[in-house]
Write a protein that holds these residues in place. Sequence first.
Motif, short mmCIF file in Angstrom:
data_model
loop_
_atom_site.label_atom_id
_atom_site.label_comp_id
_atom_site.label_asym_id
_atom_site.label_seq_id
_atom_site.Cartn_x
_atom_site.Cartn_y
_atom_site.Cartn_z
N LYS A 80 0.83 -1.21 0.00
CA LYS A 80 0.00 0.00 0.00
C LYS A 80 0.86 1.26 0.00
N THR A 81 2.00 1.18 0.68
CA THR A 81 2.90 2.34 0.71
C THR A 81 3.52 2.56 -0.67
N ILE A 82 3.87 1.47 -1.35
CA ILE A 82 4.42 1.59 -2.70
C ILE A 82 3.38 2.17 -3.65
N SER A 83 2.15 1.74 -3.51
CA SER A 83 1.07 2.27 -4.36
C SER A 83 0.87 3.76 -4.11
N ALA A 84 0.94 4.15 -2.83
CA ALA A 84 0.79 5.57 -2.49
C ALA A 84 1.94 6.38 -3.07
N PHE A 85 3.14 5.82 -3.03
CA PHE A 85 4.31 6.50 -3.58
C PHE A 85 4.16 6.68 -5.08
N GLU A 86 3.69 5.66 -5.77
CA GLU A 86 3.50 5.74 -7.22
C GLU A 86 2.48 6.81 -7.57
N ALA A 87 1.36 6.81 -6.87
CA ALA A 87 0.33 7.82 -7.14
C ALA A 87 0.87 9.23 -6.88
N PHE A 88 1.66 9.37 -5.83
CA PHE A 88 2.26 10.66 -5.50
C PHE A 88 3.20 11.13 -6.61
N LEU A 89 4.06 10.21 -7.11
CA LEU A 89 5.02 10.58 -8.14
C LEU A 89 4.34 11.06 -9.42
N LYS A 90 3.17 10.53 -9.72
CA LYS A 90 2.48 10.87 -10.96
C LYS A 90 1.96 12.31 -10.95
N THR A 91 1.81 12.89 -9.77
CA THR A 91 1.28 14.25 -9.68
C THR A 91 2.27 15.25 -9.08
N ASN A 92 3.37 14.77 -8.54
CA ASN A 92 4.31 15.63 -7.84
C ASN A 92 5.01 16.62 -8.76
N LYS A 93 5.15 17.86 -8.28
CA LYS A 93 5.85 18.91 -9.03
C LYS A 93 7.06 19.44 -8.26
N SER A 94 7.26 18.97 -7.05
CA SER A 94 8.33 19.48 -6.19
C SER A 94 9.63 18.72 -6.43
N ARG A 95 10.73 19.34 -6.05
CA ARG A 95 12.02 18.65 -6.07
C ARG A 95 11.99 17.53 -5.03
N LEU A 96 12.79 16.48 -5.28
CA LEU A 96 12.75 15.30 -4.42
C LEU A 96 14.13 14.89 -3.93
N VAL A 97 14.17 14.43 -2.68
CA VAL A 97 15.30 13.69 -2.13
C VAL A 97 14.73 12.34 -1.69
N ILE A 98 15.31 11.25 -2.16
CA ILE A 98 14.78 9.92 -1.83
C ILE A 98 15.86 9.10 -1.14
N ASP A 99 15.48 8.49 -0.03
CA ASP A 99 16.42 7.71 0.77
C ASP A 99 15.72 6.46 1.28
N ALA A 100 16.52 5.55 1.83
CA ALA A 100 16.04 4.41 2.62
C ALA A 100 14.98 3.61 1.87
N ASP A 101 13.79 3.48 2.50
CA ASP A 101 12.76 2.64 1.88
C ASP A 101 12.22 3.23 0.59
N GLY A 102 12.38 4.53 0.40
CA GLY A 102 12.02 5.11 -0.89
C GLY A 102 12.87 4.51 -2.00
N LEU A 103 14.16 4.30 -1.72
CA LEU A 103 15.05 3.67 -2.69
C LEU A 103 14.68 2.20 -2.89
N ASN A 104 14.33 1.54 -1.80
CA ASN A 104 13.92 0.14 -1.91
C ASN A 104 12.64 -0.02 -2.73
N MET A 105 11.76 0.96 -2.65
CA MET A 105 10.55 0.92 -3.47
C MET A 105 10.92 1.07 -4.95
#
Length: 520
Positions: A332-357
């Motif tokens: 569910k967290t991965i699905s939420a991350f994917e939905a977020f990425l499709k609409t996000n306009k901000s700069r990103l820093v991704i670490d830890a479990d974000g990288l694992n996703m």
Amino acid sequence: MKIFSKEQIYAGDKLTAERQNITSTELMERAGTQIFNWMHMRMQGAQVPVHVFCGIGNNGGDGLVLARHLVTHGYNVHTYVVNYSDKRSKDFLVNYDRIKNVTKKWPTLLKCAEDFPEMHPDDIIVDAVFGIGLNRPVDDWVKQLFQHFRASKAFTLSIDIPSGLYPDKALEDTDAAVYAGFTLSFASPKLVFFLPETAKYTVQWEILDIGLDPEYLYTTETEAQLIGKHEVLPNYIPRDKFSHKGQFGHALIIGGSYGKIGAVTLAGRAALSAGAGLITTYIPKCGYVPIQSSFPEAMVITDTDNDKITSINFDIEPTVIGFGVGAGTDAKTISAFEAFLKTNKSRLVIDADGLNMLAKKKTLLKLLPELTVLTPHPKELERLVGAWTDDFDKLAKVKAFAKKHKVIVVIKGANTITVFNDKLFVNTTGNPGLATAGSGDVLTGIITGLLAQGYHPSVAAIFGVYLHGKSADIAVEDFGYQSLIAGHVIDYLGEAFIDLFKQPEQPPQQDQEEHREEKQ
């Protein structure tokens, strides 16, 4: 500080000779004399046995120049020629003749293990066997010589690079290189001094200025650069007297799961301490009370789920988002991350479990905005780019990955390397105390906080890595390696900023006068 490739060093040597109207032999004399000056200043005539091992190329020629000056200044020097080939370089032969003219004790020719001299722990070994031009594995008996160096426990000084190392590729045999206590490197350090597999071959290093053409050194672009205070200071953005928090950005930290809310707290505190004007955390409901009570400067938005992030919805407009610390990798967290990425306009820093996703679902990489900063530790990096055979293969894979996905990759380690636009930025700060839980979360927060203030993503990554390590270097003086924790890095971040503007301490007046007398 630039890290020149061997091809660039060779080109610099040639151009220097042309522009300064000197021969390659004269340039070798200059290099060998500088090595002698370095040793002479420290030894001051001490009669410790000095064993100079010279190859039969230009590195060996440097060693012969050194040995000649040691002889003429009355040192207890023993010179050897490591005869690994019948070929000799022109400048080696010139200096072989020159040393024979100043001593009756000619260099000893070594052709096999039976020729090795006896050496003791109090002796000094000078390794001038191979330079940066080595391009093949060393002979077995030469490998045995290097092992003989190590077994003697004598202090070993390598010239330019520890013999047996390649400047641009991995070793085939990890026992076939010199372990140097110190390396005097011409023009610039070598990249292998900073890579996990090869850094062990020199404990310390120093650059010797041998007068290469300054215009060439200044204008030549290099693939790799060493990052210290002087490299990051020009990027510092000062604050105006009438500035306010709205000018320094709004950082949003998304992450956390049941039992891992501390990761978000650390990242948020670090972002604020790095200078972000505002901080909001987006967490599962279970983290609301912990963050509100331990981190009062933060605003909090919660997910509808108690234990994990299942949707990412907020009504703020963050300048930058740090994602992944403590988030877990629930479907569910991965699905939420994917939905977020499709609409996000901000700069990103991704670490830890974000990288694992990203590693679990590689299609998400296509959704990342350009210049997203990824901060993997070795295992997270391997999941992203695949296994590598050696450090050079790793760098090649990361460069290809960063170029393909138009991202910035921070390869965390003892000398963290930031990869951006096919260039490598090698950090010089940090210590083993950072090998502790939460230090990566703090780095994520620092980079996020710098991005919030308007630093370019590449600058935020490079500067953030430097500050993270510098803060730990200051803190470790109070806590030691074992007792340093991630929170200390945040607490000392202010001192890391202040240190940017500190001038080096001058030696006492008496020492300055003695130094002037030595130079005269």
